[in-house]
Design a protein around this motif. Structure first.
Motif, mmCIF file in Angstrom:
data_model
loop_
_atom_site.group_PDB
_atom_site.id
_atom_site.type_symbol
_atom_site.label_atom_id
_atom_site.label_comp_id
_atom_site.label_asym_id
_atom_site.label_seq_id
_atom_site.Cartn_x
_atom_site.Cartn_y
_atom_site.Cartn_z
ATOM 1 N N GLN A 201 0.821 -1.194 0.063
ATOM 2 C CA GLN A 201 0.038 0.042 0.117
ATOM 3 C C GLN A 201 0.839 1.270 -0.077
ATOM 4 O O GLN A 201 0.403 2.378 -0.407
ATOM 5 N N GLN A 202 2.176 0.947 0.461
ATOM 6 C CA GLN A 202 2.910 2.249 0.456
ATOM 7 C C GLN A 202 3.213 2.801 -0.843
ATOM 8 O O GLN A 202 3.611 4.121 -1.075
ATOM 9 N N PHE A 203 3.265 1.895 -1.746
ATOM 10 C CA PHE A 203 3.379 2.445 -3.403
ATOM 11 C C PHE A 203 2.345 3.523 -3.991
ATOM 12 O O PHE A 203 2.659 4.043 -4.821
ATOM 13 N N GLY A 207 5.353 10.330 -2.940
ATOM 14 C CA GLY A 207 6.437 10.578 -2.298
ATOM 15 C C GLY A 207 7.416 9.419 -2.011
ATOM 16 O O GLY A 207 8.554 9.298 -2.027
ATOM 17 N N VAL A 208 6.580 8.304 -1.349
ATOM 18 C CA VAL A 208 7.192 7.107 -0.909
ATOM 19 C C VAL A 208 7.873 6.170 -2.280
ATOM 20 O O VAL A 208 8.818 5.902 -2.329
ATOM 21 N N ARG A 209 7.171 6.327 -3.387
ATOM 22 C CA ARG A 209 7.413 5.697 -4.698
ATOM 23 C C ARG A 209 9.013 6.414 -5.057
ATOM 24 O O ARG A 209 9.738 5.824 -5.455
ATOM 25 N N VAL A 210 8.940 7.747 -5.196
ATOM 26 C CA VAL A 210 10.149 8.368 -5.573
ATOM 27 C C VAL A 210 11.243 7.960 -4.623
ATOM 28 O O VAL A 210 12.394 7.894 -4.867
ATOM 29 N N ALA A 211 11.124 8.142 -3.214
ATOM 30 C CA ALA A 211 12.136 7.685 -2.374
ATOM 31 C C ALA A 211 12.726 6.297 -2.493
ATOM 32 O O ALA A 211 13.853 6.253 -2.686
ATOM 33 N N THR A 323 6.773 12.181 3.929
ATOM 34 C CA THR A 323 5.786 11.885 2.931
ATOM 35 C C THR A 323 5.073 10.516 3.063
ATOM 36 O O THR A 323 3.968 10.527 2.559
ATOM 37 N N ALA A 324 5.433 9.732 3.925
ATOM 38 C CA ALA A 324 4.688 8.293 4.300
ATOM 39 C C ALA A 324 3.740 8.355 5.036
ATOM 40 O O ALA A 324 3.852 8.749 6.100
ATOM 41 N N PRO A 325 2.517 7.840 4.773
ATOM 42 C CA PRO A 325 1.361 7.759 5.626
ATOM 43 C C PRO A 325 1.465 6.859 6.515
ATOM 44 O O PRO A 325 0.984 6.884 7.691
ATOM 45 N N ASN A 326 2.430 5.777 6.461
ATOM 46 C CA ASN A 326 2.659 4.980 7.628
ATOM 47 C C ASN A 326 4.229 4.700 7.447
ATOM 48 O O ASN A 326 4.910 4.056 6.753
ATOM 49 N N ALA A 330 6.949 1.919 5.672
ATOM 50 C CA ALA A 330 7.605 2.482 4.836
ATOM 51 C C ALA A 330 9.045 2.197 4.950
ATOM 52 O O ALA A 330 9.866 1.915 4.342
ATOM 53 N N THR A 331 9.476 2.331 6.356
ATOM 54 C CA THR A 331 10.873 1.967 6.873
ATOM 55 C C THR A 331 11.089 0.496 6.597
ATOM 56 O O THR A 331 12.234 0.473 5.930
ATOM 57 N N ALA A 332 10.363 -0.506 6.705
ATOM 58 C CA ALA A 332 10.489 -1.997 6.181
ATOM 59 C C ALA A 332 10.569 -2.126 4.919
ATOM 60 O O ALA A 332 11.492 -2.812 4.474
ATOM 61 N N LEU A 333 9.814 -1.457 4.242
ATOM 62 C CA LEU A 333 10.030 -1.114 2.572
ATOM 63 C C LEU A 333 11.407 -0.568 2.171
ATOM 64 O O LEU A 333 11.995 -1.396 1.350
#
Length: 389
Positions: A201-203, A207-211, A323-326, A330-333
């Motif tokens: 879901q993070q994708f 902002g997460v996608r770019v990071a 940027t990450a909602p979670n 996002a850190t695990a990703l």
């Protein structure tokens, strides 16, 4: 925190030391590459698999291991993972063949991924809410410290003795850390089962996608070239092998300076900080084969390289926080992407260096830095801070 209690800073420090040792173990072969290749009678490209194997294994164990262990107490899990690290390090030191060595590195990869994925999530359970950010900074400071200090110190130990002693020392320190984790961590039963779908879901967040993509380009490019820093310094800059460990300490010192400077700058300008990283790496690595042809100029460019890459973790993490909602998911990703990129970078670099040459490998890495810079440049600056875009 689970109950009102005093902050457990010794537990935070123990978790940080664990991360420091695991990331050091993952990247230590970079500084010892020439030694191991000669000892095991393999090419430098093949020897680079010592970085590829644990990197790829760690990437997949990061999201999968917490799911597999279910409701195991996280105190027990972290202690056991450090125990696996002890076994992997000792077996690496005793390896009689390169295949056996790679098998031992699989154990190291399992430890890295599982530990990294869990470590960040327990900070709020060790300190009060207003100190969580500080605890997270301490815990993940182990990643930066491993890159800028752990690997150079391990390389220096290997240079003063041999590569087996360096791996054995990691096993000894890991055993002490396992004991510290068991003694200092409180019982930490998981609050809820880990779900893979949360990572996917993070994708949905731009902002997460770019990071994630920028991190992939930067880390793959960096390790495609940096995995072979020992032969680069020897063959391009004319540095004697016995001096490589000492020079990597200078690389580490430059990385610490870069990390501190980036931490202050990224707090105010995360977009500019993340854009600057691939841009500067592109310049430094691309021109190294032309300007780093003397020991003095090679050392200068090595320090510039270290200063820029030392800023990666803090800059990207600041971007994620904005940027990450979670942020936990996002850190695990990011742990998955970072470790997979280390392995892929070493593998790609090994293939290129065996087929072509060290300069071509550095230019190939520079092409990846260019892609990362273009990706960030084409992203609107106001994306940083928009958590639900």
């Amino acid at each position: 925190m689970e109950k009102e209690q005093a902050p457990r800073w010794w537990a935070v420090v123990a978790v940080m030391i664990g991360i420091f040792l695991l990331v050091t173990a993952e990247q230590l072969p970079i500084g010892l590459l020439s030694q191991v290749a000669s000892s095991m009678d393999v090419t430098p490209g093949v020897a680079g698999l010592m970085v590829t194997v644990p990197g790829v294994v760690a990437a997949f164990s990061a999201p999968l291991l917490p799911v597999a262990v279910g409701r195991m107490d996280r105190r027990v899990m972290l202690t056991l993972l450090m125990g696996v690290m002890v076994i992997g390090s000792v077996l690496s030191a005793l390896a009689s063949s390169f295949i056996f060595l790679l098998a031992a590195r699989v154990l190291v990869g399992i430890s890295i991924g599982g530990y990294w994925a869990v470590a960040g999530s327990i900070a709020p359970r060790l300190v009060p809410g207003d100190q969580v950010a500080k605890a997270m900074t301490v815990i993940f400071g182990g990643v930066a410290a491993a890159s800028v200090l752990g690997v150079p110190l391990g390389t220096l130990l290997g240079d003063l003795s041999n590569w087996r002693v360096a791996f054995g020392a990691l096993g000894g320190f890991s055993l002490l850390t396992a004991l510290a984790l068991w003694c200092w961590l409180p019982p930490l039963p998981p609050r809820e089962p880990v779900r893979l779908k949360v990572l996917a879901q993070q994708f949905s967040n731009r902002g997460v996608r770019v990071a994630v993509l920028a991190t992939g380009f930067v880390v793959v490019g960096h390790f495609a070239a940096y995995t072979f820093i020992s032969p680069i310094l020897q063959d391009i800059s004319g540095v004697a092998q016995r001096h490589v460990g000492s020079l990597l300490l200078l690389y580490g010192a430059a990385g610490i300076i870069g990390n501190i400077a980036a931490g202050m700058f990224a707090a105010r300008h995360p977009y500019r900080a993340v854009l600057a990283i691939p841009s500067l790496l592109l310049v430094v690595v691309a021109v190294f084969p032309f300007f780093g042809v003397q020991p003095s100029s090679g050392v200068l460019m090595l320090m510039m390289w270290g200063a820029v890459f030392g800023s990666v973790s803090v800059s990207i993490q600041t971007w994620i926080l904005r940027t990450a909602p979670n942020t936990e998911a996002a850190t695990a990703l990011m742990a998955f992407v970072f470790n997979l990129s280390i392995g892929l970078g070493a593998m790609v670099g090994g293939r290129v260096v065996d087929v072509t040459s060290l300069p071509v490998t550095m230019w190939a890495a520079s092409a990846l830095f260019l892609l990362g810079a273009l990706l960030v440049w084409r992203t609107p600056p106001n994306i940083v801070g928009m958590k639900h875009r």
